[in-house]
Design a protein around this motif. Structure first.
Motif, PDB file in Angstrom:
ATOM      1  N   LEU A  30      31.724  49.118 -17.155  1.00 56.65           N
ATOM      2  CA  LEU A  30      32.027  49.816 -15.658  1.00 56.65           C
ATOM      3  C   LEU A  30      31.004  49.480 -14.756  1.00 56.65           C
ATOM      4  CD1 LEU A  30      33.050  53.341 -17.159  1.00 56.65           C
ATOM      5  CD2 LEU A  30      34.648  51.746 -15.467  1.00 56.65           C
ATOM      6  N   GLY A  31      29.664  49.362 -15.225  1.00 60.11           N
ATOM      7  CA  GLY A  31      28.782  48.933 -14.517  1.00 60.11           C
ATOM      8  C   GLY A  31      29.021  47.387 -14.062  1.00 60.11           C
ATOM      9  N   ALA A  32      29.158  46.478 -14.861  1.00 65.78           N
ATOM     10  CA  ALA A  32      29.587  45.153 -14.575  1.00 65.78           C
ATOM     11  C   ALA A  32      30.754  44.980 -13.690  1.00 65.78           C
ATOM     12  CB  ALA A  32      29.724  44.479 -15.740  1.00 65.78           C
ATOM     13  N   LEU A  33      31.509  45.698 -13.655  1.00 71.25           N
ATOM     14  CA  LEU A  33      32.977  45.641 -13.170  1.00 71.25           C
ATOM     15  C   LEU A  33      32.544  46.003 -11.715  1.00 71.25           C
ATOM     16  CD1 LEU A  33      36.363  47.134 -14.318  1.00 71.25           C
ATOM     17  CD2 LEU A  33      35.439  47.837 -12.227  1.00 71.25           C
ATOM     18  N   ASN A  34      31.860  47.099 -11.455  1.00 69.88           N
ATOM     19  CA  ASN A  34      31.665  47.427 -10.122  1.00 69.88           C
ATOM     20  C   ASN A  34      30.788  46.576  -9.487  1.00 69.88           C
ATOM     21  OD1 ASN A  34      32.905  50.478  -9.320  1.00 69.88           O
ATOM     22  ND2 ASN A  34      32.312  50.373 -11.494  1.00 69.88           N
ATOM     23  N   TYR A  35      29.795  46.090 -10.048  1.00 72.21           N
ATOM     24  CA  TYR A  35      28.619  45.280  -9.542  1.00 72.21           C
ATOM     25  C   TYR A  35      29.336  43.783  -9.121  1.00 72.21           C
ATOM     26  CZ  TYR A  35      24.738  42.360  -9.123  1.00 72.21           C
ATOM     27  OH  TYR A  35      23.664  41.388  -8.506  1.00 72.21           O
ATOM     28  N   SER A  36      30.189  43.152 -10.162  1.00 66.81           N
ATOM     29  CA  SER A  36      30.595  41.923  -9.719  1.00 66.81           C
ATOM     30  C   SER A  36      31.804  41.763  -8.876  1.00 66.81           C
ATOM     31  CB  SER A  36      30.951  41.099 -11.239  1.00 66.81           C
ATOM     32  OG  SER A  36      29.800  41.237 -12.081  1.00 66.81           O
ATOM     33  N   THR A  44      27.026  52.511  -7.550  1.00 68.88           N
ATOM     34  CA  THR A  44      28.090  52.937  -8.878  1.00 68.88           C
ATOM     35  C   THR A  44      27.627  52.132  -9.888  1.00 68.88           C
ATOM     36  OG1 THR A  44      29.959  53.346  -7.080  1.00 68.88           O
ATOM     37  CG2 THR A  44      30.349  53.178  -9.519  1.00 68.88           C
ATOM     38  N   ALA A  45      27.616  50.811 -10.036  1.00 65.87           N
ATOM     39  CA  ALA A  45      26.849  49.912 -10.807  1.00 65.87           C
ATOM     40  C   ALA A  45      25.682  50.481 -11.455  1.00 65.87           C
ATOM     41  CB  ALA A  45      26.779  48.620 -10.490  1.00 65.87           C
ATOM     42  N   TYR A  46      24.765  50.835 -10.635  1.00 66.96           N
ATOM     43  CA  TYR A  46      23.538  51.287 -10.900  1.00 66.96           C
ATOM     44  C   TYR A  46      23.369  52.456 -11.851  1.00 66.96           C
ATOM     45  CZ  TYR A  46      18.260  52.631 -10.431  1.00 66.96           C
ATOM     46  OH  TYR A  46      17.180  52.941 -10.773  1.00 66.96           O
ATOM     47  N   TYR A  47      24.596  53.503 -11.370  1.00 63.44           N
ATOM     48  CA  TYR A  47      24.581  54.700 -12.257  1.00 63.44           C
ATOM     49  C   TYR A  47      25.130  54.379 -13.673  1.00 63.44           C
ATOM     50  CZ  TYR A  47      27.204  58.798 -14.217  1.00 63.44           C
ATOM     51  OH  TYR A  47      27.570  59.571 -14.961  1.00 63.44           O
ATOM     52  N   TYR A  48      26.058  53.635 -13.624  1.00 63.15           N
ATOM     53  CA  TYR A  48      26.638  53.163 -14.885  1.00 63.15           C
ATOM     54  C   TYR A  48      25.541  52.338 -15.938  1.00 63.15           C
ATOM     55  CZ  TYR A  48      31.573  54.461 -13.852  1.00 63.15           C
ATOM     56  OH  TYR A  48      32.486  55.349 -13.398  1.00 63.15           O
ATOM     57  N   PHE A  49      24.914  51.513 -15.206  1.00 62.70           N
ATOM     58  CA  PHE A  49      23.861  50.811 -16.298  1.00 62.70           C
ATOM     59  C   PHE A  49      22.739  51.903 -16.492  1.00 62.70           C
ATOM     60  CE2 PHE A  49      25.000  46.783 -13.503  1.00 62.70           C
ATOM     61  CZ  PHE A  49      25.852  46.471 -14.661  1.00 62.70           C
ATOM     62  N   TYR A  94      19.000  44.277 -19.286  1.00 65.76           N
ATOM     63  CA  TYR A  94      19.062  43.321 -18.238  1.00 65.76           C
ATOM     64  C   TYR A  94      19.878  43.692 -16.921  1.00 65.76           C
ATOM     65  CZ  TYR A  94      20.226  39.199 -15.361  1.00 65.76           C
ATOM     66  OH  TYR A  94      20.333  38.367 -14.513  1.00 65.76           O
ATOM     67  N   ASN A  95      21.092  44.110 -17.293  1.00 65.40           N
ATOM     68  CA  ASN A  95      21.928  44.426 -15.985  1.00 65.40           C
ATOM     69  C   ASN A  95      21.224  45.578 -15.060  1.00 65.40           C
ATOM     70  OD1 ASN A  95      24.224  42.715 -16.458  1.00 65.40           O
ATOM     71  ND2 ASN A  95      25.080  44.205 -17.965  1.00 65.40           N
ATOM     72  N   LEU A  96      20.562  46.539 -15.629  1.00 62.90           N
ATOM     73  CA  LEU A  96      19.863  47.584 -15.001  1.00 62.90           C
ATOM     74  C   LEU A  96      18.780  46.846 -14.154  1.00 62.90           C
ATOM     75  CD1 LEU A  96      19.771  50.519 -14.036  1.00 62.90           C
ATOM     76  CD2 LEU A  96      18.282  50.878 -15.984  1.00 62.90           C
ATOM     77  N   GLY A  97      18.039  46.086 -14.732  1.00 63.56           N
ATOM     78  CA  GLY A  97      16.824  45.284 -14.210  1.00 63.56           C
ATOM     79  C   GLY A  97      17.278  44.479 -12.839  1.00 63.56           C
ATOM     80  N   ASN A  98      18.606  43.841 -13.293  1.00 61.35           N
ATOM     81  CA  ASN A  98      19.007  42.883 -12.063  1.00 61.35           C
ATOM     82  C   ASN A  98      19.552  43.720 -11.142  1.00 61.35           C
ATOM     83  OD1 ASN A  98      20.002  40.088 -11.549  1.00 61.35           O
ATOM     84  ND2 ASN A  98      22.000  40.829 -11.727  1.00 61.35           N
ATOM     85  N   VAL A  99      20.228  45.027 -11.180  1.00 60.91           N
ATOM     86  CA  VAL A  99      20.591  45.506 -10.049  1.00 60.91           C
ATOM     87  C   VAL A  99      19.327  45.976  -9.396  1.00 60.91           C
ATOM     88  CG1 VAL A  99      21.618  47.843  -9.375  1.00 60.91           C
ATOM     89  CG2 VAL A  99      23.017  46.203 -10.997  1.00 60.91           C
TER      90      VAL A  99
END
Length: 832
Positions: free
Chosen positions: A492-498, A505-510, A525-530
């Protein structure tokens, strides 16, 4: 074998040849349309597909020794099961046909047909050819039963087909030894039971079926039975010994709650579930509808003693098995069928070992033979024996069986179509899997993958976003069933981010994903990347703020929440704008035949970009057009040097911020308050991003993304020594394919540090790597056409990058006075 025995054997084969041929014809009628199917669920785990490589299968026949020392499922996350015979079949197939799902499906159907032909001969051998009608009925019911559609359609389930085939062959050879005392048959029974176990350990069922079969259909000689049982038990011991001594890698298989909650319960809690699972399987045997590719939590409820079906099945089992055992001395075929069935299904019913998915149709494959024998015997007893109660109604039962076969054929045909691809299977079955966590998750993954593919093909936004919306709906359905699986939050985080650009929202899910599983690599990684993305948004915002005239305010009062939210929104929007600057420039250059056209395209595309982010109100179009006209030469030069995206964004961000401040922020916030707030937010994200990205190296040093992100982070900060360190770290990872990237980045950093000799040395190393990569791609002639096409695309890109590198070396060698090298590089560039 005497001449007479040979002639008798040939006569028997001739007598039943029409039935053997009929089995092959019927098997291909039922499952022939599956040969149109592609690879599907979990096939990528056990063989090479278009989107995955199996580490041993692609070695073909030469890899067979390695296969016997490797797990069945092997990838970067999992390593489990020992089924070398099945993997060997895939390797031999790959040797001659490569990645070809049509061939794989053909062999599955062929193995299904061969298995039933062998079964026909074994059943005739068990109860005598005078009961061949019973054999025909048993094989017919077994062949047409729709519950086998998973085993035949799922290439991965070849393990079940091979285990069944070798198990039946072991039974045949055991009977041969018992009847004719042939030592060769005894040896072959050992070989075949071992082959069955090495295909899949469900072959253990035949170890129990062997003495049961001998008891029911032969006069018992305990010594001879003991010899046969000892031989097959030795086969099992050898199988266990091979697994323990030949496998060097440890088992890596995470068992998730949503696959089967019984993983996390005690034996006592599994007892009622044992009876409920038996009920579930028996229901599917009697009425195989609806069939599903997966079950799992919470599609199959975890039954306890309060569930009445537990008691009902307990009664059925006690009655049927009890009567069969009570009458066991009569050696009745129906009793054999009952005991065969419950022996075959018992191991899949979650008592001793919780089953993956709780229920699975493939687990019932061998047991369904016992069910088929039981039903066939009922038909045979009442309709085909001379003294049968309905012996005069043979035509009626034949018509009934004909209608049943047509119904089953139609159902199996539709199941075959459902199994065409992952996505078609998930979409078809989801209507019957509304409570299955994993089914929603797998469908969501499939929709998300489709969305990514459509977006990469430049499809209209409404087309790929429809897939993204569907993916989100499925992932949210997952959370309504079970909310403790980190992967769904990560998705869900990747979907909202990309796709949606919803960074918060992505930050919350990650964050939730990492909270559930702190060792989840991709989520870390995704959390660090956001966090890096947020850090960049404030970094560049501060950079733009510094161009504004300072105000006279000396207040220490913090910015108000409303203005802070506006600053957050502006910083986020500008970062999205920045990330699109390079593509805007590239699109402007495409098709531009001269500088004037390029500049005109750049103006129009930039105005469209600004408008797409709702920033047109804060952008002065006339001023932008004037700057393009008066600075045309500098813009062209900046484009040639690869720095135009930075200059373009600098201009856009400064102008938009200036106008946004005067129109929106100036009424409630000072420039100092805005800068202080942005600095505070930037510091917050910087403090968090480094630990999350650094942890990725601890979890898996071969995971590429954090190397690239940390490179960019240090480059933005102009900490070029750290840039060198992070890329030197990457050079130590042998699993990376293209090292030229890291050498080039190190060289650029040395140029920034004005250490030109070190830069030159690393550019040379990068050139060597380019040449090595090009050579390897050209020498790889054995790839599948689709893979070859991908490699050719990579080759074109590598060659283009090599040209750019040679230009750098020409310039740098001239600066360093290396004129001989300079001429050599020029020659290489011309001959490139």
């Amino acid at each position: 074998m005497s001449k007479h025995e040979k002639n008798t054997s040939n006569l028997k084969i001739g007598k039943f040849l029409p039935y053997y041929l009929g089995i092959f014809v019927l098997a291909f009628i039922f499952y022939g349309n599956s040969m149109k199917n592609e690879y599907s669920m979990d096939d990528n785990l056990v063989t090479s597909t278009y989107n995955s490589k199996h580490p041993t299968v692609e070695g073909g026949i030469a890899s067979i020794p390695k296969i016997f020392t490797s797990h069945f499922v092997v990838n970067n996350k999992q390593s489990y099961a020992y089924r070398p015979v099945t993997t060997t079949s895939f390797a031999i197939e790959y040797q001659f046909f490569g990645q070809n799902p049509t061939v794989s499906h053909f062999f599955n159907i062929l193995l299904y047909a061969i298995g039933i032909v062998v079964l026909f001969r074994v059943l005739n051998q068990i109860w005598g050819e005078e009961k061949y009608i019973l054999t025909v009925l048993s094989c017919f019911i077994f062949l047409i039963h729709p519950i086998h559609s998973e085993v035949v359609n799922n290439i991965k389930s070849r393990d079940e087909l091979l285990s069944f085939l070798f198990g039946i062959l072991a039974l045949k050879q055991a009977l041969n030894h018992y009847d004719k005392k042939k030592i060769l048959s005894l040896i072959l029974s050992f070989v075949f039971i071992l082959m069955s176990l090495l295909s899949k350990k469900t072959g253990m069922i035949f170890i129990a079926l062997l003495p049961l079969t001998l008891y029911y259909f032969r006069s018992i000689n305990l010594k001879r039975v003991g010899v046969i049982v000892s031989v097959v038990v030795v086969g099992f011991v050898v199988f266990k010994f091979m697994g323990k001594t030949l496998l060097s890698d440890p088992v890596a298989r995470v068992k998730y709650y949503f696959e089967n909650p019984l993983y996390y319960t005690g034996f006592a809690d599994r007892i009622p579930m044992f009876f409920y699972s038996n009920w579930y399987y028996l229901s599917l045997m009697i009425l195989p509808y609806p069939l599903r590719y997966y079950y799992g939590y919470d599609q199959v409820p975890i039954a306890d003693w309060s569930n009445p079906l537990v008691y009902l099945m307990l009664l059925v089992m006690v009655a049927s098995v009890g009567i069969a055992v009570w009458r066991i001395k009569r050696k009745e075929i129906w009793g054999y069928g009952v005991l065969f069935y419950f022996l075959g299904i018992g191991g899949a019913c979650n008592l001793l070992f919780p089953a993956v998915g709780i229920i699975a149709e493939r687990f019932a494959f061998i047991a369904s033979l016992g069910f088929s024998i039981l039903v066939a015997y009922g038909i045979y007893y009442y309709f085909f024996q001379q003294e049968g109660k309905f012996a005069n109604s043979k035509n009626l039962i034949k018509i009934t069986l004909g209608i049943l076969s047509v119904v089953c054929l139609g159902y199996v045909f539709n199941r075959n179509k459902a199994w065409k691809t992952d996505t078609s299977l998930y979409k078809t079955d989801i209507v019957h899997l509304d409570q299955s966590y994993k089914a929603h998750n797998m469908l969501g993954q499939a929709y998300y993958t489709e969305g990514i593919q459509l977006a990469s093909q430049n499809s209209p936004a409404n087309v790929y976003m429809a897939k993204v919306d569907s993916a989100e709906r499925e992932f949210l359905a997952c959370l309504s069933i079970y909310d403790q699986y980190a992967v769904t939050f990560n998705n869900l985080g990747a979907l909202n981010y990309s796709f949606r650009g919803n960074v918060d929202t992505a930050y919350y899910y990650f964050s939730r994903a990492v909270e559930i599983d702190s060792n989840y690599l991709e989520a870390s990684y995704n959390l660090g990347n956001v966090e890096f993305w947020n850090w960049k948004s404030y970094f560049y915002l501060i950079d733009a703020i510094k161009t504004l005239p300072s105000d006279s305010s000396t207040t220490n009062k913090k910015i108000d929440p409303s203005s802070a939210k506006q600053v957050d929104m502006l910083g986020s929007t500008l970062e999205r704008l920045r990330s699109n600057c390079q593509s805007t420039i590239s699109n402007s250059a495409n098709g531009a035949t001269d500088n004037q056209t390029f500049l005109s395209n750049l103006k129009n595309n930039t105005l469209s970009l600004v408008a797409s982010f709702g920033l047109k109100t804060y952008f002065n179009e006339q001023e932008f057009e004037q700057i393009i006209q008066t600075n045309a030469g500098d813009i062209i030069s900046s484009y040639s040097s690869g720095t135009l995206d930075k200059h373009l964004f600098k201009f856009l961000s400064v102008q938009i911020l200036k106008n946004y401040y005067s129109q929106v922020l100036s009424q409630n916030a000072t420039i100092k308050q805005i800068e202080d707030y942005a600095q505070e937010r930037m510091n917050y994200f910087e403090k968090n991003l480094l630990p999350h990205l650094s942890k990725c190296f601890d979890l898996d040093p071969t995971y590429y993304p954090p190397y690239n992100t940390m490179h960019e982070y240090y480059e933005i900060k102009k900490d070029f020594q750290k840039v060198i360190e992070i890329n030197e770290k990457a050079l130590k990872v042998n699993e990376f394919q293209y090292f030229h990237e890291f050498y080039t980045k190190i060289a650029v950093a040395y140029v920034k540090l004005n250490q030109l000799d070190q830069a030159y040395e690393n550019y040379l190393l990068a050139l060597d790597e380019f040449d090595r990569n090009i050579r390897e791609i050209n020498e790889d002639t054995g790839a599948h056409p689709q893979e070859s096409q991908k490699k050719q695309a990579v080759l074109a890109k590598v060659i283009q990058q090599r040209k750019f590198l040679l230009k750098k070396l020409i310039s740098l060698s001239e600066q360093l006075g290396k004129f001989e090298d300079n001429q050599q590089f020029k020659s290489l560039l011309q001959s490139n």
